[in-house]
Design a protein around this motif. Structure first.
Motif, PDB file in Angstrom:
ATOM      1  N   VAL A   1       1.228  -1.195   0.037  1.00 35.87           N
ATOM      2  CA  VAL A   1      -0.063  -0.115   0.258  1.00 35.87           C
ATOM      3  C   VAL A   1       0.785   1.368  -0.254  1.00 35.87           C
ATOM      4  CG1 VAL A   1      -1.888   1.326   1.438  1.00 35.87           C
ATOM      5  CG2 VAL A   1      -2.041  -0.697   1.178  1.00 35.87           C
ATOM      6  N   SER A   2       0.310   2.539  -0.960  1.00 40.00           N
ATOM      7  CA  SER A   2       1.337   3.291  -1.158  1.00 40.00           C
ATOM      8  C   SER A   2       0.505   4.629  -0.669  1.00 40.00           C
ATOM      9  CB  SER A   2       2.766   3.667  -2.499  1.00 40.00           C
ATOM     10  OG  SER A   2       3.759   2.611  -2.107  1.00 40.00           O
ATOM     11  N   VAL A   3       0.329   5.747  -0.067  1.00 32.35           N
ATOM     12  CA  VAL A   3      -0.950   6.683   0.127  1.00 32.35           C
ATOM     13  C   VAL A   3      -0.385   8.125   1.044  1.00 32.35           C
ATOM     14  CG1 VAL A   3      -1.664   5.505   2.475  1.00 32.35           C
ATOM     15  CG2 VAL A   3      -3.023   6.990   0.595  1.00 32.35           C
ATOM     16  N   ASP A   4      -0.573   8.446   0.381  1.00 27.11           N
ATOM     17  CA  ASP A   4      -0.766  10.075   0.831  1.00 27.11           C
ATOM     18  C   ASP A   4      -1.577  10.738   1.700  1.00 27.11           C
ATOM     19  OD1 ASP A   4       2.258   9.766  -0.160  1.00 27.11           O
ATOM     20  OD2 ASP A   4       1.505  11.518  -1.033  1.00 27.11           O
ATOM     21  N   PHE A   5      -1.262  10.835   2.989  1.00 24.84           N
ATOM     22  CA  PHE A   5      -2.638  12.482   3.728  1.00 24.84           C
ATOM     23  C   PHE A   5      -2.002  13.755   3.470  1.00 24.84           C
ATOM     24  CE2 PHE A   5      -2.393   8.064   4.912  1.00 24.84           C
ATOM     25  CZ  PHE A   5      -3.884   7.335   4.747  1.00 24.84           C
ATOM     26  N   ALA A   6      -1.859  14.516   2.317  1.00 24.83           N
ATOM     27  CA  ALA A   6      -2.303  15.818   2.583  1.00 24.83           C
ATOM     28  C   ALA A   6      -2.729  16.533   3.818  1.00 24.83           C
ATOM     29  CB  ALA A   6      -2.913  16.579   1.695  1.00 24.83           C
ATOM     30  N   THR A   7      -1.770  17.318   4.423  1.00 14.96           N
ATOM     31  CA  THR A   7      -1.728  18.825   5.410  1.00 14.96           C
ATOM     32  C   THR A   7      -2.968  19.274   5.215  1.00 14.96           C
ATOM     33  OG1 THR A   7       0.392  19.079   6.027  1.00 14.96           O
ATOM     34  CG2 THR A   7      -1.031  20.547   6.496  1.00 14.96           C
ATOM     35  N   GLY A   8      -3.932  19.362   5.981  1.00 10.73           N
ATOM     36  CA  GLY A   8      -4.990  20.468   6.170  1.00 10.73           C
ATOM     37  C   GLY A   8      -6.479  19.588   5.161  1.00 10.73           C
ATOM     38  N   GLN A   9      -5.983  18.419   5.119  1.00 14.04           N
ATOM     39  CA  GLN A   9      -7.483  17.376   4.547  1.00 14.04           C
ATOM     40  C   GLN A   9      -8.021  16.268   5.268  1.00 14.04           C
ATOM     41  OE1 GLN A   9      -6.092  14.616   0.904  1.00 14.04           O
ATOM     42  NE2 GLN A   9      -7.674  16.212   0.239  1.00 14.04           N
ATOM     43  N   TYR A  10      -9.592  15.882   5.383  1.00 15.94           N
ATOM     44  CA  TYR A  10      -9.433  14.949   6.118  1.00 15.94           C
ATOM     45  C   TYR A  10     -10.159  13.788   5.055  1.00 15.94           C
ATOM     46  CZ  TYR A  10     -13.556  13.741   8.924  1.00 15.94           C
ATOM     47  OH  TYR A  10     -15.139  13.486  10.263  1.00 15.94           O
ATOM     48  N   THR A  11      -9.799  12.349   5.861  1.00 17.14           N
ATOM     49  CA  THR A  11      -9.841  11.294   4.529  1.00 17.14           C
ATOM     50  C   THR A  11     -10.803  10.334   5.805  1.00 17.14           C
ATOM     51  OG1 THR A  11      -7.268  12.674   3.631  1.00 17.14           O
ATOM     52  CG2 THR A  11      -8.634  10.160   3.002  1.00 17.14           C
ATOM     53  N   ALA A  12     -10.769  10.531   4.605  1.00 15.44           N
ATOM     54  CA  ALA A  12     -11.910   9.041   4.866  1.00 15.44           C
ATOM     55  C   ALA A  12     -11.232   7.155   5.259  1.00 15.44           C
ATOM     56  CB  ALA A  12     -13.273   8.550   5.695  1.00 15.44           C
ATOM     57  N   ILE A  13     -11.731   6.412   5.540  1.00 11.51           N
ATOM     58  CA  ILE A  13     -11.143   5.352   4.654  1.00 11.51           C
ATOM     59  C   ILE A  13     -12.280   3.520   5.515  1.00 11.51           C
ATOM     60  CG2 ILE A  13      -9.348   3.202   4.986  1.00 11.51           C
ATOM     61  CD1 ILE A  13      -7.286   5.167   6.284  1.00 11.51           C
ATOM     62  N   MET A  14     -12.347   3.856   4.219  1.00 12.61           N
ATOM     63  CA  MET A  14     -13.167   2.462   4.690  1.00 12.61           C
ATOM     64  C   MET A  14     -13.204   1.154   3.539  1.00 12.61           C
ATOM     65  SD  MET A  14     -17.078   4.751   3.827  1.00 12.61           S
ATOM     66  CE  MET A  14     -17.760   3.513   4.502  1.00 12.61           C
ATOM     67  N   GLY A  15     -13.772   0.095   3.923  1.00 16.51           N
ATOM     68  CA  GLY A  15     -13.774  -1.228   3.378  1.00 16.51           C
ATOM     69  C   GLY A  15     -14.276  -1.731   4.063  1.00 16.51           C
ATOM     70  N   PRO A  16     -14.910  -3.096   2.999  1.00 22.57           N
ATOM     71  CA  PRO A  16     -15.436  -4.275   4.249  1.00 22.57           C
ATOM     72  C   PRO A  16     -14.093  -4.677   5.586  1.00 22.57           C
ATOM     73  CG  PRO A  16     -15.048  -5.123   1.670  1.00 22.57           C
ATOM     74  CD  PRO A  16     -14.756  -3.835   2.496  1.00 22.57           C
ATOM     75  N   SER A  17     -15.311  -5.813   6.058  1.00 20.82           N
ATOM     76  CA  SER A  17     -14.666  -6.544   7.330  1.00 20.82           C
ATOM     77  C   SER A  17     -13.701  -6.999   7.066  1.00 20.82           C
ATOM     78  CB  SER A  17     -15.312  -6.932   8.104  1.00 20.82           C
ATOM     79  OG  SER A  17     -14.797  -7.692   8.769  1.00 20.82           O
ATOM     80  N   GLY A  18     -12.610  -6.961   7.177  1.00 22.68           N
ATOM     81  CA  GLY A  18     -11.056  -7.925   6.886  1.00 22.68           C
ATOM     82  C   GLY A  18     -10.394  -7.088   5.293  1.00 22.68           C
ATOM     83  N   SER A  19     -10.717  -5.800   5.419  1.00 25.93           N
ATOM     84  CA  SER A  19      -9.545  -4.671   4.210  1.00 25.93           C
ATOM     85  C   SER A  19      -8.954  -4.419   4.394  1.00 25.93           C
ATOM     86  CB  SER A  19     -11.272  -4.726   3.380  1.00 25.93           C
ATOM     87  OG  SER A  19     -11.447  -2.802   4.273  1.00 25.93           O
ATOM     88  N   GLY A  20      -8.279  -4.068   5.882  1.00 26.65           N
ATOM     89  CA  GLY A  20      -6.680  -4.123   5.996  1.00 26.65           C
ATOM     90  C   GLY A  20      -7.473  -2.638   6.311  1.00 26.65           C
ATOM     91  N   LYS A  21      -8.299  -1.531   6.380  1.00 26.73           N
ATOM     92  CA  LYS A  21      -8.711  -0.367   6.992  1.00 26.73           C
ATOM     93  C   LYS A  21      -8.159   0.205   8.294  1.00 26.73           C
ATOM     94  CE  LYS A  21     -13.389  -0.568   7.914  1.00 26.73           C
ATOM     95  NZ  LYS A  21     -13.555  -2.304   7.789  1.00 26.73           N
ATOM     96  N   SER A  22      -8.482  -1.153   9.502  1.00 25.51           N
ATOM     97  CA  SER A  22      -8.045  -0.334  11.083  1.00 25.51           C
ATOM     98  C   SER A  22      -6.323  -0.587  10.735  1.00 25.51           C
ATOM     99  CB  SER A  22      -8.712  -1.475  12.078  1.00 25.51           C
ATOM    100  OG  SER A  22     -10.317  -0.404  11.864  1.00 25.51           O
ATOM    101  N   THR A  23      -5.870  -1.899  10.533  1.00 24.16           N
ATOM    102  CA  THR A  23      -4.482  -2.201   9.959  1.00 24.16           C
ATOM    103  C   THR A  23      -3.555  -0.941   9.697  1.00 24.16           C
ATOM    104  OG1 THR A  23      -4.524  -4.180  10.243  1.00 24.16           O
ATOM    105  CG2 THR A  23      -2.738  -4.079   9.596  1.00 24.16           C
ATOM    106  N   LEU A  24      -4.074  -0.338   8.304  1.00 20.46           N
ATOM    107  CA  LEU A  24      -3.694   0.471   7.712  1.00 20.46           C
ATOM    108  C   LEU A  24      -3.544   2.126   8.642  1.00 20.46           C
ATOM    109  CD1 LEU A  24      -2.021   2.530   5.211  1.00 20.46           C
ATOM    110  CD2 LEU A  24      -4.472   2.734   4.627  1.00 20.46           C
ATOM    111  N   MET A  25      -4.703   2.261   9.175  1.00 22.17           N
ATOM    112  CA  MET A  25      -4.710   3.141   9.958  1.00 22.17           C
ATOM    113  C   MET A  25      -3.493   3.276  11.816  1.00 22.17           C
ATOM    114  SD  MET A  25      -7.508   5.504  12.782  1.00 22.17           S
ATOM    115  CE  MET A  25      -6.710   3.912  14.161  1.00 22.17           C
TER     116      MET A  25
END
Length: 254
Positions: free
Chosen positions: A35-59
């Motif tokens: 996984v490669s992803v940027d989180f820009a300064t001053g931005q509100y990003t939501a991470i979504m996906g089905p259960s087991g997709s890895g969203k909480s692990t990424l955070m």
């Protein structure tokens, strides 16, 4: 939903070729897969996906709460994977704010004492002007002397939000922050988070399963099978829900 004008000149956090694997052999599970992803300064990003997709692990990995198996994680220009435990603890304390589904407030402390607790532990005095701005934005000026048992669920979560913002962190991570709230209280908390981005320049990354919550964000990242599979700008609850329908019950893209 109209997206505000954002300062995207900087990157608050970044994952580069991030992987996370649990177990070995027959029990091996790939939670994050390159996984490669940027989180820009001053931005509100939501991470979504089905259960087991890895969203909480990424955070959790980007926030330094869990170790990555491979790749790198940067908060600003600091690579978390190069830090020892003491340095990582210091970085989390000084540059990262956390908001969890369970409010994690100390019952013996007042709302104000809970808000300033991380700075008190670090031996730092809060910036009074900034603290006043956070308290007024969260709308708890008349509840500062109350203990958690004297506050509603929504008020407790707003205290938790104020605590995360009070030290002016580089980035705030929110893990299902409205999961224990009713719809009205949840809307209050989400509205505050959005205002903190647009009026105070905060950077927020939020994991959620709720399309309504995701619609408060500036963009939504969709994960499936441990990978980022899509991204949406200026989301609405309807557009997010429609996108989520493309995943089957096992978390795979259909």
């Amino acid at each position: 939903m109209t997206t505000s004008t954002l300062d995207l000149t900087g990157t608050a956090a970044r994952a580069v070729h991030l992987s996370k694997v649990y177990g070995t052999g027959d029990t091996r599970v790939v939670a994050l897969d390159d996984v490669s992803v940027d989180f820009a300064t001053g931005q509100y990003t939501a991470i979504m996906g089905p259960s087991g997709s890895g969203k909480s692990t990424l955070m959790h990995c980007v926030a330094g709460l869990d170790d990555a198996t491979g790749g790198s994680i940067l908060i600003g220009d600091t690579d978390l994977t190069s830090l020892n435990d003491k340095a990582l603890t210091r970085l989390r304390r000084d540059k990262i704010g956390f908001i969890f589904q369970s409010f994690n407030l100390l019952p013996t402390l007042t709302a104000l004492e809970n808000i300033t607790l991380p700075m008190d532990i670090a031996g730092r005095k809060p910036d009074k002007e900034w603290l006043d701005t956070v308290i007024d934005t969260v709308g708890l000026r008349d509840r500062l002397g109350h203990k958690p048992t004297q506050l509603s669920g929504g008020q407790q979560q707003r205290v938790a939000c104020a605590r995360a913002l009070a030290s002016r962190p580089q980035i705030v991570f929110a893990d299902e922050p409205t999961g224990n709230l009713d719809s009205r209280a949840g809307a209050e908390v989400l509205g505050f988070l959005r205002r903190s981005v647009r009026e105070m320049g905060q950077t927020i990354v939020m994991v959620t399963h709720d399309p309504v919550a995701a619609a408060y964000a500036d963009r939504v990242l969709f994960l499936a099978d441990g990978r980022v599979v899509d991204e949406m700008a200026a989301p609405t609850a309807e557009s997010v829900l429609e996108r989520m329908k493309q995943f089957d019950g096992l978390g795979r893209r259909s």
